[in-house]
Scaffold this motif. Structure first.
Motif, PDB file in Angstrom:
ATOM      1  N   ILE A   1       0.998  -1.126   0.086  1.00 50.10           N
ATOM      2  CA  ILE A   1      -0.040  -0.188   0.184  1.00 50.10           C
ATOM      3  C   ILE A   1       0.736   1.314   0.020  1.00 50.10           C
ATOM      4  CG2 ILE A   1      -1.659   1.340   1.326  1.00 50.10           C
ATOM      5  CD1 ILE A   1      -2.538  -1.152   2.563  1.00 50.10           C
ATOM      6  N   ARG A   2       0.623   2.061  -1.030  1.00 49.31           N
ATOM      7  CA  ARG A   2       1.513   3.304  -1.075  1.00 49.31           C
ATOM      8  C   ARG A   2       0.664   4.543  -1.257  1.00 49.31           C
ATOM      9  NH1 ARG A   2       6.861   4.012  -1.750  1.00 49.31           N
ATOM     10  NH2 ARG A   2       6.831   1.907  -2.462  1.00 49.31           N
ATOM     11  N   LYS A   3       0.501   5.259  -0.222  1.00 49.54           N
ATOM     12  CA  LYS A   3      -0.172   6.673  -0.207  1.00 49.54           C
ATOM     13  C   LYS A   3       0.670   7.850  -0.546  1.00 49.54           C
ATOM     14  CE  LYS A   3      -3.026   9.212   2.982  1.00 49.54           C
ATOM     15  NZ  LYS A   3      -2.258  10.352   2.823  1.00 49.54           N
ATOM     16  N   THR A   4       0.288   8.482  -1.588  1.00 41.34           N
ATOM     17  CA  THR A   4       1.070   9.689  -1.973  1.00 41.34           C
ATOM     18  C   THR A   4      -0.200  10.842  -1.945  1.00 41.34           C
ATOM     19  OG1 THR A   4       2.318   8.472  -3.439  1.00 41.34           O
ATOM     20  CG2 THR A   4       2.468  10.951  -3.671  1.00 41.34           C
ATOM     21  N   GLY A   5      -0.345  11.722  -0.804  1.00 42.68           N
ATOM     22  CA  GLY A   5      -1.236  12.757  -0.977  1.00 42.68           C
ATOM     23  C   GLY A   5      -2.644  11.948  -0.616  1.00 42.68           C
ATOM     24  N   SER A   6      -3.537  12.181  -1.660  1.00 42.29           N
ATOM     25  CA  SER A   6      -4.800  11.448  -1.301  1.00 42.29           C
ATOM     26  C   SER A   6      -4.892  10.336  -2.198  1.00 42.29           C
ATOM     27  CB  SER A   6      -6.055  12.359  -1.793  1.00 42.29           C
ATOM     28  OG  SER A   6      -5.828  13.065  -3.167  1.00 42.29           O
ATOM     29  N   GLN A   7      -3.837  10.229  -3.031  1.00 39.43           N
ATOM     30  CA  GLN A   7      -3.782   9.131  -4.071  1.00 39.43           C
ATOM     31  C   GLN A   7      -3.315   7.685  -3.096  1.00 39.43           C
ATOM     32  OE1 GLN A   7      -4.443   9.462  -7.514  1.00 39.43           O
ATOM     33  NE2 GLN A   7      -3.455   7.479  -8.477  1.00 39.43           N
ATOM     34  N   LEU A   8      -4.082   6.683  -3.429  1.00 43.72           N
ATOM     35  CA  LEU A   8      -3.711   5.419  -2.786  1.00 43.72           C
ATOM     36  C   LEU A   8      -3.376   4.399  -3.918  1.00 43.72           C
ATOM     37  CD1 LEU A   8      -3.376   4.294   0.147  1.00 43.72           C
ATOM     38  CD2 LEU A   8      -5.564   3.048  -0.340  1.00 43.72           C
ATOM     39  N   THR A  21      -2.894  -1.251  -8.657  1.00 39.93           N
ATOM     40  CA  THR A  21      -4.391  -0.237  -9.093  1.00 39.93           C
ATOM     41  C   THR A  21      -4.199   0.955  -8.195  1.00 39.93           C
ATOM     42  OG1 THR A  21      -6.602  -0.255  -9.113  1.00 39.93           O
ATOM     43  CG2 THR A  21      -5.769  -1.688  -7.503  1.00 39.93           C
ATOM     44  N   SER A  22      -4.666   2.075  -8.419  1.00 47.30           N
ATOM     45  CA  SER A  22      -4.500   3.169  -7.542  1.00 47.30           C
ATOM     46  C   SER A  22      -6.258   3.807  -7.561  1.00 47.30           C
ATOM     47  CB  SER A  22      -3.816   4.032  -8.278  1.00 47.30           C
ATOM     48  OG  SER A  22      -4.014   4.750  -9.618  1.00 47.30           O
ATOM     49  N   ALA A  23      -6.407   4.697  -6.702  1.00 48.34           N
ATOM     50  CA  ALA A  23      -7.526   5.186  -6.578  1.00 48.34           C
ATOM     51  C   ALA A  23      -7.295   6.843  -5.646  1.00 48.34           C
ATOM     52  CB  ALA A  23      -8.567   4.496  -5.434  1.00 48.34           C
ATOM     53  N   GLU A  24      -8.186   7.444  -5.769  1.00 48.77           N
ATOM     54  CA  GLU A  24      -8.199   8.744  -4.875  1.00 48.77           C
ATOM     55  C   GLU A  24      -9.148   8.720  -3.738  1.00 48.77           C
ATOM     56  OE1 GLU A  24      -7.037  12.034  -5.403  1.00 48.77           O
ATOM     57  OE2 GLU A  24      -5.783  11.415  -6.927  1.00 48.77           O
ATOM     58  N   LEU A  25      -8.387   8.468  -2.648  1.00 42.54           N
ATOM     59  CA  LEU A  25      -9.288   8.601  -1.161  1.00 42.54           C
ATOM     60  C   LEU A  25      -8.969   9.641  -0.285  1.00 42.54           C
ATOM     61  CD1 LEU A  25      -8.632   4.501  -0.828  1.00 42.54           C
ATOM     62  CD2 LEU A  25     -10.582   5.646  -1.940  1.00 42.54           C
ATOM     63  N   GLY A  26      -9.734   9.853   0.431  1.00 43.52           N
ATOM     64  CA  GLY A  26      -9.499  10.830   1.440  1.00 43.52           C
ATOM     65  C   GLY A  26      -8.739  10.421   2.506  1.00 43.52           C
ATOM     66  N   GLY A  27      -8.445  11.303   3.505  1.00 40.95           N
ATOM     67  CA  GLY A  27      -7.343  10.813   4.654  1.00 40.95           C
ATOM     68  C   GLY A  27      -6.453  12.061   4.873  1.00 40.95           C
ATOM     69  N   ASP A  28      -5.616  11.694   5.551  1.00 43.40           N
ATOM     70  CA  ASP A  28      -4.709  12.701   6.193  1.00 43.40           C
ATOM     71  C   ASP A  28      -3.756  13.239   4.892  1.00 43.40           C
ATOM     72  OD1 ASP A  28      -5.638  12.336   8.561  1.00 43.40           O
ATOM     73  OD2 ASP A  28      -4.136  10.758   9.396  1.00 43.40           O
ATOM     74  N   GLY A  29      -3.102  14.385   4.953  1.00 47.31           N
ATOM     75  CA  GLY A  29      -2.017  14.532   3.794  1.00 47.31           C
ATOM     76  C   GLY A  29      -1.056  13.767   4.219  1.00 47.31           C
ATOM     77  N   GLY A  30       0.152  13.813   3.294  1.00 45.41           N
ATOM     78  CA  GLY A  30       1.243  13.315   3.590  1.00 45.41           C
ATOM     79  C   GLY A  30       1.273  11.873   2.812  1.00 45.41           C
ATOM     80  N   ASN A  31       2.669  11.429   2.884  1.00 44.42           N
ATOM     81  CA  ASN A  31       2.809  10.203   2.264  1.00 44.42           C
ATOM     82  C   ASN A  31       3.142   9.115   3.071  1.00 44.42           C
ATOM     83  OD1 ASN A  31       2.849  11.735   0.135  1.00 44.42           O
ATOM     84  ND2 ASN A  31       5.027  12.017  -0.357  1.00 44.42           N
ATOM     85  N   PHE A  32       2.883   7.554   2.465  1.00 40.32           N
ATOM     86  CA  PHE A  32       3.258   6.770   3.498  1.00 40.32           C
ATOM     87  C   PHE A  32       3.222   5.566   2.657  1.00 40.32           C
ATOM     88  CE2 PHE A  32       1.333   3.072   6.199  1.00 40.32           C
ATOM     89  CZ  PHE A  32       2.416   3.007   7.065  1.00 40.32           C
ATOM     90  N   ALA A  33       3.771   4.440   3.130  1.00 39.06           N
ATOM     91  CA  ALA A  33       3.750   3.248   2.356  1.00 39.06           C
ATOM     92  C   ALA A  33       4.130   1.881   3.506  1.00 39.06           C
ATOM     93  CB  ALA A  33       5.141   2.940   1.197  1.00 39.06           C
ATOM     94  N   THR A  34       3.475   0.818   3.024  1.00 37.69           N
ATOM     95  CA  THR A  34       3.628  -0.470   4.167  1.00 37.69           C
ATOM     96  C   THR A  34       3.359  -1.647   3.235  1.00 37.69           C
ATOM     97  OG1 THR A  34       3.271  -1.242   6.401  1.00 37.69           O
ATOM     98  CG2 THR A  34       1.254  -0.323   4.958  1.00 37.69           C
ATOM     99  N   THR A  35       3.599  -2.593   3.702  1.00 39.08           N
ATOM    100  CA  THR A  35       3.330  -4.122   3.150  1.00 39.08           C
ATOM    101  C   THR A  35       2.407  -4.684   4.210  1.00 39.08           C
ATOM    102  OG1 THR A  35       5.257  -4.153   1.760  1.00 39.08           O
ATOM    103  CG2 THR A  35       4.090  -6.268   2.166  1.00 39.08           C
ATOM    104  N   VAL A  36       1.390  -5.185   3.836  1.00 33.64           N
ATOM    105  CA  VAL A  36       0.284  -6.025   4.734  1.00 33.64           C
ATOM    106  C   VAL A  36      -0.203  -7.161   3.788  1.00 33.64           C
ATOM    107  CG1 VAL A  36      -1.882  -4.824   3.946  1.00 33.64           C
ATOM    108  CG2 VAL A  36      -1.728  -5.622   6.221  1.00 33.64           C
ATOM    109  N   GLY A  37      -0.580  -8.350   4.723  1.00 37.21           N
ATOM    110  CA  GLY A  37      -1.206  -9.662   4.158  1.00 37.21           C
ATOM    111  C   GLY A  37      -2.388  -9.258   3.307  1.00 37.21           C
TER     112      GLY A  37
END
Length: 199
Positions: A1-8, A21-37
């Motif tokens: 999962i890689r979040k860049t602004g509102s883009q996931l 695949t990617s989608a425009e989702l709401g949420g906090d600003g800022g970037n984040f990435a992680t790996t989950v099962g």
């Protein structure tokens, strides 16, 4: 999962097949990435009502999913350790056909693929784009099936054998509709873009 602004952006891979695949989702600003099962995450989401709002919160090596009164905690791994498929550099030009056309072609020939043949190249479908024709061929050495469709553009010859596993996954994902699927072939890779995903 890689979040860049509102883009996931969601990427999954088993090193043979990679889907993004990617989608425009709401949420906090800022970037984040992680790996989950993926299996656990999808099982949780399937158990929830379709219209329920889900909140994901990340802390160190955990991802907390909240929905209504439910709360789930999932273990995570560093995003940079996620094994991505090394994309080929020699992709040919892009060409497209309607999804329902490709789905019909695969349905016409897939029965002739070998299942566990020692000649591994028979355990799949040969895709050949040449001129204005897309040809799919499958054979198990005893029978052979061939199906063709017309392309809108003239293509230099490109061909690739899609393994059985990839063919079955494509069959599952393709929709019976007129929206296009874009294809590119390289020496030992094929890339498909359709329905908001890259396969």
């Amino acid at each position: 999962i890689r979040k860049t602004g509102s883009q996931l952006e969601l990427t999954t891979s088993d090193l043979e097949i990679q889907v993004r695949t990617s989608a425009e989702l709401g949420g906090d600003g800022g970037n984040f990435a992680t790996t989950v099962g993926a299996r656990k995450l999808i099982d949780i989401l399937r158990s929830l009502p379709n219209d329920m709002v889900v909140t994901l919160t990340a802390t160190q090596n955990k991802l907390t999913l909240q929905a209504g009164k439910s709360r789930f905690t999932l273990q995570t791994l560093p995003a940079e350790d996620f094994p991505l498929v090394n994309e080929a550099v020699d992709f040919g030009p892009v060409f497209a056909v309607p999804q329902k056309t490709l789905r019909a072609l695969i349905n016409q020939v897939h029965f002739a693929m070998a299942v566990h043949d020692i000649r591994y190249y028979l355990n799949g479908i040969l895709f050949v784009a040449e001129g204005k024709t897309l040809t799919l061929v499958a054979t198990d050495g005893h029978r052979l099936a061939l199906a063709q469709a017309t392309l809108e553009v003239d293509m230099p010859k490109q061909d690739v054998i899609l393994p059985r596993k990839t063919v079955l996954e494509l069959q599952r994902l393709l929709k019976d509709e007129d929206t296009a699927i874009e294809m590119r072939f390289a020496g030992n890779q094929a890339k498909f873009a359709f329905s908001g995903m890259e396969f």
